[in-house]
Design a protein around this motif. Structure first.
Motif, PDB file in Angstrom:
ATOM      1  N   TYR A  36       0.843  -1.196   0.000  1.00 51.92           N
ATOM      2  CA  TYR A  36       0.000   0.000   0.000  1.00 51.92           C
ATOM      3  C   TYR A  36       0.878   1.246   0.000  1.00 51.92           C
ATOM      4  O   TYR A  36       1.964   1.259   0.573  1.00 51.92           O
ATOM      5  CB  TYR A  36      -0.887   0.051   1.248  1.00 51.92           C
ATOM      6  N   GLN A  38       0.635   5.301   1.097  1.00 56.50           N
ATOM      7  CA  GLN A  38      -0.179   6.246   1.851  1.00 56.50           C
ATOM      8  C   GLN A  38       0.439   7.632   1.775  1.00 56.50           C
ATOM      9  O   GLN A  38       1.527   7.871   2.325  1.00 56.50           O
ATOM     10  CB  GLN A  38      -0.326   5.810   3.306  1.00 56.50           C
ATOM     11  N   GLY A  43      -5.844   7.907   3.074  1.00 57.85           N
ATOM     12  CA  GLY A  43      -5.838   6.518   3.476  1.00 57.85           C
ATOM     13  C   GLY A  43      -4.902   5.707   2.594  1.00 57.85           C
ATOM     14  O   GLY A  43      -4.468   6.163   1.532  1.00 57.85           O
ATOM     15  N   PRO A  44      -4.548   4.504   3.014  1.00 61.16           N
ATOM     16  CA  PRO A  44      -3.685   3.640   2.191  1.00 61.16           C
ATOM     17  C   PRO A  44      -4.340   3.329   0.849  1.00 61.16           C
ATOM     18  O   PRO A  44      -5.547   3.120   0.774  1.00 61.16           O
ATOM     19  CB  PRO A  44      -3.561   2.380   3.046  1.00 61.16           C
ATOM     20  N   PHE A  46      -4.061   0.790  -2.477  1.00 61.72           N
ATOM     21  CA  PHE A  46      -3.527  -0.472  -3.004  1.00 61.72           C
ATOM     22  C   PHE A  46      -2.596  -0.202  -4.181  1.00 61.72           C
ATOM     23  O   PHE A  46      -2.925   0.568  -5.080  1.00 61.72           O
ATOM     24  CB  PHE A  46      -4.698  -1.341  -3.448  1.00 61.72           C
ATOM     25  N   PHE A  89       3.624   0.639   2.845  1.00 65.05           N
ATOM     26  CA  PHE A  89       3.420  -0.444   3.801  1.00 65.05           C
ATOM     27  C   PHE A  89       3.280  -1.767   3.063  1.00 65.05           C
ATOM     28  O   PHE A  89       2.593  -1.844   2.042  1.00 65.05           O
ATOM     29  CB  PHE A  89       2.117  -0.240   4.594  1.00 65.05           C
ATOM     30  N   LYS A 102      -8.943  -7.777   6.495  1.00 71.05           N
ATOM     31  CA  LYS A 102      -8.436  -7.845   7.856  1.00 71.05           C
ATOM     32  C   LYS A 102      -6.939  -8.108   7.747  1.00 71.05           C
ATOM     33  O   LYS A 102      -6.496  -9.235   7.558  1.00 71.05           O
ATOM     34  CB  LYS A 102      -9.104  -8.954   8.657  1.00 71.05           C
ATOM     35  N   LEU A 103      -6.182  -7.028   7.844  1.00 71.38           N
ATOM     36  CA  LEU A 103      -4.774  -7.070   7.497  1.00 71.38           C
ATOM     37  C   LEU A 103      -3.888  -6.722   8.679  1.00 71.38           C
ATOM     38  O   LEU A 103      -4.270  -5.972   9.571  1.00 71.38           O
ATOM     39  CB  LEU A 103      -4.491  -6.070   6.365  1.00 71.38           C
ATOM     40  N   PHE A 105      -0.422  -4.787   9.097  1.00 69.23           N
ATOM     41  CA  PHE A 105       0.464  -3.883   8.375  1.00 69.23           C
ATOM     42  C   PHE A 105       1.835  -3.844   9.049  1.00 69.23           C
ATOM     43  O   PHE A 105       1.951  -3.939  10.270  1.00 69.23           O
ATOM     44  CB  PHE A 105      -0.096  -2.463   8.376  1.00 69.23           C
ATOM     45  N   GLY A 106       2.848  -3.648   8.233  1.00 67.03           N
ATOM     46  CA  GLY A 106       4.175  -3.372   8.739  1.00 67.03           C
ATOM     47  C   GLY A 106       4.277  -1.925   9.197  1.00 67.03           C
ATOM     48  O   GLY A 106       3.330  -1.152   9.084  1.00 67.03           O
ATOM     49  N   GLN A 107       5.468  -1.561   9.687  1.00 65.48           N
ATOM     50  CA  GLN A 107       5.657  -0.215  10.222  1.00 65.48           C
ATOM     51  C   GLN A 107       5.608   0.844   9.135  1.00 65.48           C
ATOM     52  O   GLN A 107       5.134   1.940   9.360  1.00 65.48           O
ATOM     53  CB  GLN A 107       6.993  -0.143  10.959  1.00 65.48           C
TER      54      GLN A 107
ATOM     55  N   TYR B  33     -14.510  -2.402   7.049  1.00 64.36           N
ATOM     56  CA  TYR B  33     -13.458  -2.582   8.047  1.00 64.36           C
ATOM     57  C   TYR B  33     -13.143  -1.247   8.724  1.00 64.36           C
ATOM     58  O   TYR B  33     -13.130  -0.199   8.071  1.00 64.36           O
ATOM     59  CB  TYR B  33     -12.173  -3.088   7.375  1.00 64.36           C
ATOM     60  N   TYR B  35     -10.038   0.560  11.044  1.00 60.47           N
ATOM     61  CA  TYR B  35      -8.662   0.496  11.510  1.00 60.47           C
ATOM     62  C   TYR B  35      -8.344   1.763  12.306  1.00 60.47           C
ATOM     63  O   TYR B  35      -8.989   2.802  12.139  1.00 60.47           O
ATOM     64  CB  TYR B  35      -7.681   0.444  10.318  1.00 60.47           C
ATOM     65  N   GLY B  42       1.736   1.715  11.256  1.00 61.55           N
ATOM     66  CA  GLY B  42       0.808   1.209  10.263  1.00 61.55           C
ATOM     67  C   GLY B  42      -0.581   1.083  10.866  1.00 61.55           C
ATOM     68  O   GLY B  42      -0.745   1.077  12.084  1.00 61.55           O
ATOM     69  N   PRO B  43      -1.590   1.003  10.024  1.00 64.61           N
ATOM     70  CA  PRO B  43      -2.956   0.833  10.541  1.00 64.61           C
ATOM     71  C   PRO B  43      -3.093  -0.466  11.331  1.00 64.61           C
ATOM     72  O   PRO B  43      -2.476  -1.478  10.987  1.00 64.61           O
ATOM     73  CB  PRO B  43      -3.807   0.788   9.268  1.00 64.61           C
ATOM     74  N   PHE B  45      -5.950  -3.192  12.810  1.00 67.34           N
ATOM     75  CA  PHE B  45      -7.320  -3.646  12.634  1.00 67.34           C
ATOM     76  C   PHE B  45      -8.127  -3.506  13.919  1.00 67.34           C
ATOM     77  O   PHE B  45      -7.631  -3.818  15.018  1.00 67.34           O
ATOM     78  CB  PHE B  45      -7.303  -5.119  12.205  1.00 67.34           C
ATOM     79  N   LEU B  91      -9.416   4.843  10.290  1.00 70.69           N
ATOM     80  CA  LEU B  91      -9.598   4.552   8.872  1.00 70.69           C
ATOM     81  C   LEU B  91     -10.711   3.535   8.680  1.00 70.69           C
ATOM     82  O   LEU B  91     -10.852   2.595   9.459  1.00 70.69           O
ATOM     83  CB  LEU B  91      -8.312   3.986   8.279  1.00 70.69           C
ATOM     84  N   GLU B 101      -9.993  -7.053  -2.778  1.00 67.95           N
ATOM     85  CA  GLU B 101      -9.238  -5.875  -2.365  1.00 67.95           C
ATOM     86  C   GLU B 101     -10.089  -4.907  -1.566  1.00 67.95           C
ATOM     87  O   GLU B 101     -11.247  -4.645  -1.902  1.00 67.95           O
ATOM     88  CB  GLU B 101      -8.698  -5.180  -3.605  1.00 67.95           C
ATOM     89  N   PHE B 104      -9.621   2.047   1.010  1.00 67.87           N
ATOM     90  CA  PHE B 104      -9.648   2.851   2.228  1.00 67.87           C
ATOM     91  C   PHE B 104     -10.201   4.249   1.989  1.00 67.87           C
ATOM     92  O   PHE B 104     -10.002   4.835   0.913  1.00 67.87           O
ATOM     93  CB  PHE B 104      -8.241   2.982   2.813  1.00 67.87           C
ATOM     94  N   GLY B 105     -10.839   4.790   3.021  1.00 66.19           N
ATOM     95  CA  GLY B 105     -11.201   6.186   3.036  1.00 66.19           C
ATOM     96  C   GLY B 105     -10.021   7.027   3.491  1.00 66.19           C
ATOM     97  O   GLY B 105      -8.939   6.506   3.779  1.00 66.19           O
ATOM     98  N   GLN B 106     -10.245   8.350   3.584  1.00 71.68           N
ATOM     99  CA  GLN B 106      -9.148   9.247   3.926  1.00 71.68           C
ATOM    100  C   GLN B 106      -8.911   9.325   5.437  1.00 71.68           C
ATOM    101  O   GLN B 106      -7.916   9.859   5.887  1.00 71.68           O
ATOM    102  CB  GLN B 106      -9.412  10.661   3.381  1.00 71.68           C
TER     103      GLN B 106
END
Lengths: 115, 113
Positions: A36, A38, A43-44, A46, A89, A102-103, A105-107, B33, B35, B42-43, B45, B91, B101, B104-106
């Motif tokens: 992703y 950002q 927001g992130p 894809f 990310f 449902k993910l 994420f890395g830093q 979802y 977050y 990072g986000p 969940f 988020l 896939e 995401f929103g802002q």
């Protein structure tokens, strides 16, 4: 437990250079990974994904490489542009989960592209 | 709408107050979802819905957090007795189904003072 992490928190490149962003994961059973982007205040977004039955996948100016032996994946951006400046990310579905939303994420890596 | 919409964009509230954050998913997306993203991270969940029901709320940090999606479209994240540690960007994302896939929103930037 599972974790997704990044080697380099920041990367600074010149416009036109190629960028490589790295990510390590610990769950050898992981079968799907996503990158992703950002941008500030957003927001992130894809970029590209890859499944574990592949070693490489290419998109427009981006390539993701997966090395399952060392549990490492990378995102390569060709001819980096100022608009590529963002936080990147890697992410993967939670262990045992069937949802690609449902993910974990890395830093993140901050990519800065200088004109 | 064209994308996931979150309102408000920014919310400042006093410690101890109640807040509601709204998410309008992409039309037709059945999965939604939530977050939370702290500065420099990072986000993380929180919860997701498949239709009207919360399919997985394992990420909610405590019982001050609650989310609903009564008609299977718009969702509201509710935080009671807010604490300064709740300050973050919240988020929302939606997808056509669980194996597709997520977009995401802002985000809503929540600041608890």
């Amino acid at each position: 437990g599972e974790s997704v992490g990044l080697h380099l928190p920041t990367l600074s490149v010149q416009e036109g250079d190629n960028s490589i962003i790295n990510c390590a994961y610990s769950n050898s059973a992981s079968d799907y990974f996503i990158w992703y982007k950002q941008e500030s205040g957003k927001g992130p977004q894809f970029i590209i994904d890859i499944r574990s039955n592949m070693d490489k996948r290419q998109g427009q100016r981006v390539t993701v490489l997966l090395n399952k032996t060392v549990k490492h994946l990378s995102l390569q951006i060709a001819a980096t542009q100022p608009g590529d400046s963002a936080v990147y990310f890697c992410a993967e579905p939670h262990a045992g989960g069937t949802s690609y939303g449902k993910l974990t994420f890395g830093q993140g890596t901050i990519l800065t592209v200088h004109p | 709408g064209a994308g996931v919409s979150q309102t408000p964009s920014n919310k400042v509230t006093e410690k101890g107050k109640y807040v509601e954050l709204r998410c309008d998913p992409i039309s037709g997306h059945t999965a939604l979802y939530w977050y939370r993203q702290s500065l420099g991270q990072g986000p993380e969940f929180l919860i997701y819905f498949q239709g009207t029901g919360a399919a997985d709320d394992s990420g909610l940090p405590n019982d001050r957090f609650f989310a609903v999606r009564p008609e299977g479209s718009v969702s509201t994240l509710k935080i009671q007795r807010t604490e300064r540690g709740d300050s973050a960007v919240y988020l929302c994302a939606s997808s056509r189904g669980l194996g597709t896939e997520a977009f995401f929103g802002q985000g809503t930037r929540l600041t608890v003072v």
